[in-house]
Design an enzyme around this catalytic site. Sequence first.
Site, PDB file in Angstrom:
ATOM      1  N   ASP A  67       0.813  -1.213   0.000  1.00 15.18           N
ATOM      2  CA  ASP A  67       0.000   0.000   0.000  1.00 15.18           C
ATOM      3  C   ASP A  67       0.853   1.273   0.000  1.00 15.18           C
ATOM      4  OD1 ASP A  67       0.951  -0.488   2.556  1.00 15.18           O
ATOM      5  OD2 ASP A  67      -1.014  -0.736   3.455  1.00 15.18           O
ATOM      6  N   HIS A 138      -7.238  -4.121  10.684  1.00 15.26           N
ATOM      7  CA  HIS A 138      -6.990  -3.772   9.278  1.00 15.26           C
ATOM      8  C   HIS A 138      -5.738  -4.491   8.755  1.00 15.26           C
ATOM      9  CE1 HIS A 138      -4.611  -0.355  11.085  1.00 15.26           C
ATOM     10  NE2 HIS A 138      -3.753  -0.759  10.157  1.00 15.26           N
ATOM     11  N   GLU A 143     -10.102  -2.468   6.013  1.00 13.67           N
ATOM     12  CA  GLU A 143     -10.682  -2.565   7.348  1.00 13.67           C
ATOM     13  C   GLU A 143     -11.480  -3.873   7.443  1.00 13.67           C
ATOM     14  OE1 GLU A 143      -9.979  -0.600   9.776  1.00 13.67           O
ATOM     15  OE2 GLU A 143      -8.898   0.888   8.586  1.00 13.67           O
TER      16      GLU A 143
HETATM   17  C1  F6R Z   1       1.556  -1.696   6.322  1.00 13.88           C
HETATM   18  C2  F6R Z   1       0.131  -1.817   6.452  1.00 13.88           C
HETATM   19  C3  F6R Z   1      -0.601  -1.833   7.759  1.00 13.88           C
HETATM   20  C4  F6R Z   1       0.176  -2.353   8.953  1.00 13.88           C
HETATM   21  C5  F6R Z   1      -0.674  -2.243  10.227  1.00 13.88           C
HETATM   22  C6  F6R Z   1       0.091  -2.673  11.458  1.00 13.88           C
HETATM   23  O1  F6R Z   1       1.961  -1.651   4.975  1.00 13.88           O
HETATM   24  O2  F6R Z   1      -0.471  -1.883   5.465  1.00 13.88           O
HETATM   25  O3  F6R Z   1      -1.776  -2.587   7.598  1.00 13.88           O
HETATM   26  O4  F6R Z   1       0.560  -3.681   8.747  1.00 13.88           O
HETATM   27  O5  F6R Z   1      -1.103  -0.933  10.396  1.00 13.88           O
HETATM   28  O6  F6R Z   1       1.091  -1.738  11.707  1.00 13.88           O
HETATM   29  P1  F6R Z   1       2.175  -1.937  12.865  1.00 13.88           P
HETATM   30  O7  F6R Z   1       3.071  -3.025  12.410  1.00 13.88           O
HETATM   31  O8  F6R Z   1       2.875  -0.622  12.951  1.00 13.88           O
HETATM   32  O9  F6R Z   1       1.399  -2.285  14.098  1.00 13.88           O
END
Ligand code: F6R
Length: 213
Positions: A67, A138, A143
């Site tokens: 993304d 998500h 979501e």
């Molecule tokens: C990253 C992404 C997000 C993260 C999610 C968890 O490219 O798409 O979905 O995987 O927000 O983030 P962290 O690892 O910071 O808890």
Amino acid sequence: MKIIEAKTYEDMSRKAANIISAQVIMKPNCVLGLATGGTPVGIYKQLIDWYRKGDIDFSEVTTINLDEYRGLPRESIQSYWTFMHEHFFDHVNIRPENINLPDGTNQDAQEECARYDRLIMEKGGIDLQLLGIGVDGHIGFNEPGAAFELGTHCVNLTESTIEANARFFDTVKEVPRQAYTMGIKTIMQAHKVLMVVNGRSKAAIIKEAFFVQ
Ligand code: F6R
């Protein structure tokens, strides 16, 4: 599905890096789907370490990230492009032309998302997709409850995701309100998926997503 428990964040990162490393050794020209966020940083560190020791070679690997924020130029310090370069690409021998992220500056969402899905198809699909998960569940910017059949698409970020991502910006106001993300269909088409999760804050969503019938 196989669940691998790890004792610590470092242990989780090493185990996940081992799986990625095995993929690259088995298929040097593989396509890796990559993710940003705090969770994979330790994995990237471990892979860089093994690269420096000569144990892994990324020269034939193609990467396709999950993304990117819509509206942020690549050079912006908060873009996922910059994140990936800082935490991984700049430290290993991945060829710049083999690095792929959605182009957040393409305002034509339909065109950009179609280009991205076409690219994944042309590369023969993703061999191994690395994923994190948000506290609200998500994945990418999908979501919970997002349509299963969606390919890459443009999403409006929820308040919870905007708040969670505000830690990377000076103020919450600066967090972009939209993003381009692979859809659940795109992710599920990957040949293998590796989700990494750590921390108490994720316990409830992991229980709900994987353990409650
Ligand atoms: C990253 C992404 C997000 C993260 C999610 C968890 O490219 O798409 O979905 O995987 O927000 O983030 P962290 O690892 O910071 O808890």
